[in-house]
Design a protein around this motif. Structure first.
Motif, mmCIF file in Angstrom:
data_model
loop_
_atom_site.group_PDB
_atom_site.id
_atom_site.type_symbol
_atom_site.label_atom_id
_atom_site.label_comp_id
_atom_site.label_asym_id
_atom_site.label_seq_id
_atom_site.Cartn_x
_atom_site.Cartn_y
_atom_site.Cartn_z
ATOM 1 N N PHE A 53 34.907 -3.401 35.442
ATOM 2 C CA PHE A 53 34.263 -2.648 34.164
ATOM 3 C C PHE A 53 32.763 -2.686 34.141
ATOM 4 O O PHE A 53 32.304 -3.754 34.350
ATOM 5 N N GLY A 54 32.194 -1.743 34.284
ATOM 6 C CA GLY A 54 30.793 -1.550 34.894
ATOM 7 C C GLY A 54 30.358 -1.175 36.067
ATOM 8 O O GLY A 54 29.300 -1.186 36.520
ATOM 9 N N ALA A 55 31.404 -1.239 36.858
ATOM 10 C CA ALA A 55 31.321 -1.195 38.439
ATOM 11 C C ALA A 55 31.640 0.444 39.030
ATOM 12 O O ALA A 55 32.052 1.075 38.146
ATOM 13 N N HIS A 239 24.605 -2.076 43.477
ATOM 14 C CA HIS A 239 24.817 -0.871 43.593
ATOM 15 C C HIS A 239 24.054 0.168 42.480
ATOM 16 O O HIS A 239 24.080 -0.283 41.311
ATOM 17 N N PRO A 240 23.190 1.009 42.879
ATOM 18 C CA PRO A 240 22.165 1.590 41.863
ATOM 19 C C PRO A 240 22.958 2.638 40.905
ATOM 20 O O PRO A 240 22.388 2.634 39.883
ATOM 21 N N ARG A 241 24.036 2.714 40.884
ATOM 22 C CA ARG A 241 24.907 3.623 40.015
ATOM 23 C C ARG A 241 25.869 2.617 39.158
ATOM 24 O O ARG A 241 26.297 2.993 37.998
ATOM 25 N N SER A 242 25.829 1.317 39.630
ATOM 26 C CA SER A 242 26.555 0.486 38.651
ATOM 27 C C SER A 242 25.847 -0.050 37.190
ATOM 28 O O SER A 242 24.815 -0.597 37.487
ATOM 29 N N ILE A 243 26.488 0.259 36.138
ATOM 30 C CA ILE A 243 25.854 -0.153 35.207
ATOM 31 C C ILE A 243 25.501 -1.470 35.252
ATOM 32 O O ILE A 243 24.287 -2.269 34.585
ATOM 33 N N ASN A 244 26.392 -2.499 35.566
ATOM 34 C CA ASN A 244 26.297 -3.932 35.608
ATOM 35 C C ASN A 244 24.920 -4.284 36.542
ATOM 36 O O ASN A 244 24.459 -5.376 36.243
#
Length: 333
Positions: A53-55, A239-244
């Motif tokens: 969740f958030g990855a 990762h720059p697109r990962s929310i977390n």
């Protein structure tokens, strides 16, 4: 460590990866990576893979898909709607219904591939996308088997907190906070960020923040915070697109998870099977154990010695891929 192509793991030399797009039944375009064994022939078993969740798909789900493809599966790692490279107008909002639908949409896509055997499609979920995977399987008979790793029930987590520790008064406080935040967002025309698992401080005050993790860890961090931080905020899994890794969910995200519990119809999974994998040292272990108790004839449980919650994201020496492979081989026969 993030590779030159933006992934947190190396692509196996015997696997081909292709960027793909498909739409769910709401018309949202879902972004995925399709992993296929090189020189594959005939129709193969397939797996839809997502989470945590958030990855994003360049993190843990891609690592799992890469490994399954190495073992002879067609594996689709995808970003849930509103996140990563997937579509959806409001960014970084989570929905139990839409995320559940995304799994069925992934099955739609897999079933259209000439290399896939439609009668041998399963789901592998990680962490907070696991509850959605089990919910999808209960309602979609095309999913012949489902496995989870480090399962989180996000509805339970958000609406009751860790170990169901919210008092009734705190639950009402969180609902009031979310409700008022909707007016603020409507007035501002934007969507504020907030913690999806809303905590209370030692004085009993609700905590607000616009990022999940601090820039640096405190001197004596909570062990669970430290474990998540070590994956999302360091070279290990950033990762720059990962929310977390970078920010937080929209502040009102928990609202739907209060309203709509996951896995309410788990009895509909039978006679198909599920396998839940949890670390012996994982703070989240109780989620898998409790689901197992509700359906012991349908759901099997594997506890991995020496593993915490985050270890099952990327520690290939601890992730029981042989056991998962055996499970899918048997149940996708």
């Amino acid at each position: 460590m993030t590779t030159s192509d933006g992934y947190t793991f190396a692509l196996d030399e015997n696997v081909e990866r292709t960027s793909v797009r498909f739409k769910n039944r709401y018309g949202i375009e879902v972004a995925g990576d399709l992993y296929v064994p090189k020189n594959a022939t005939g129709r193969l078993p397939a797996l839809a893979v997502s989470g945590p969740f958030g990855a994003v798909k360049e993190q843990s789900s891609g690592l799992y898909a890469n490994e399954f493809a190495r073992r002879g599966y067609v594996a689709l790692a995808f970003d849930p709607s509103y996140t990563g490279q997937s579509g959806g107008t409001v960014r970084d909002v989570a929905s139990p219904e839409t995320y559940t639908e995304d799994y069925s949409a992934a099955v739609d896509f897999l079933g259209l591939q000439d290399i896939v055997d439609r009668d041998r499609i399963g789901v592998q979920a990680i962490c907070g996308l696991s509850g959605m995977a089990l919910t999808a399987a209960a309602a979609d008979s095309r999913i012949k088997a489902v496995a989870t790793a480090s399962m989180y029930d996000m509805s339970r987590s958000m609406s009751r907190s860790y170990q169901d520790s919210y008092t009734p008064e705190q639950r009402h406080q969180v609902v009031d906070y979310l409700s008022r935040q909707r007016w603020k967002d409507a007035e501002n025309g934007t969507y504020a960020r907030g913690l999806h698992e809303v905590p209370f401080d030692e004085a009993g005050n609700l905590v607000e923040a616009d990022s999940i993790f601090p820039e640096t860890l405190p001197a004596d961090p909570n062990p669970v915070l430290a474990a998540f931080y070590d994956y999302y905020r360091t070279e290990r899994g950033y990762h720059p697109r990962s929310i977390n890794s970078t920010t937080a969910w929209t502040a009102t995200t928990p609202m739907a998870f209060f309203a709509f519990p996951l896995m309410a119809n788990l009895d509909m999974l039978a006679p198909r099977k599920a396998l839940l994998v949890a670390g012996a040292d994982a703070h989240s272990r109780y989620y898998s154990e409790d689901v197992h108790k509700t359906a012991p004839d349908t759901v099997d449980l594997v506890i991995v010695a020496g593993a915490d919650h985050v270890d099952l994201y990327d520690r290939k020496d601890l992730i029981p891929f042989d056991t998962l492979d055996e499970f899918f081989t048997k149940n996708l026969a």
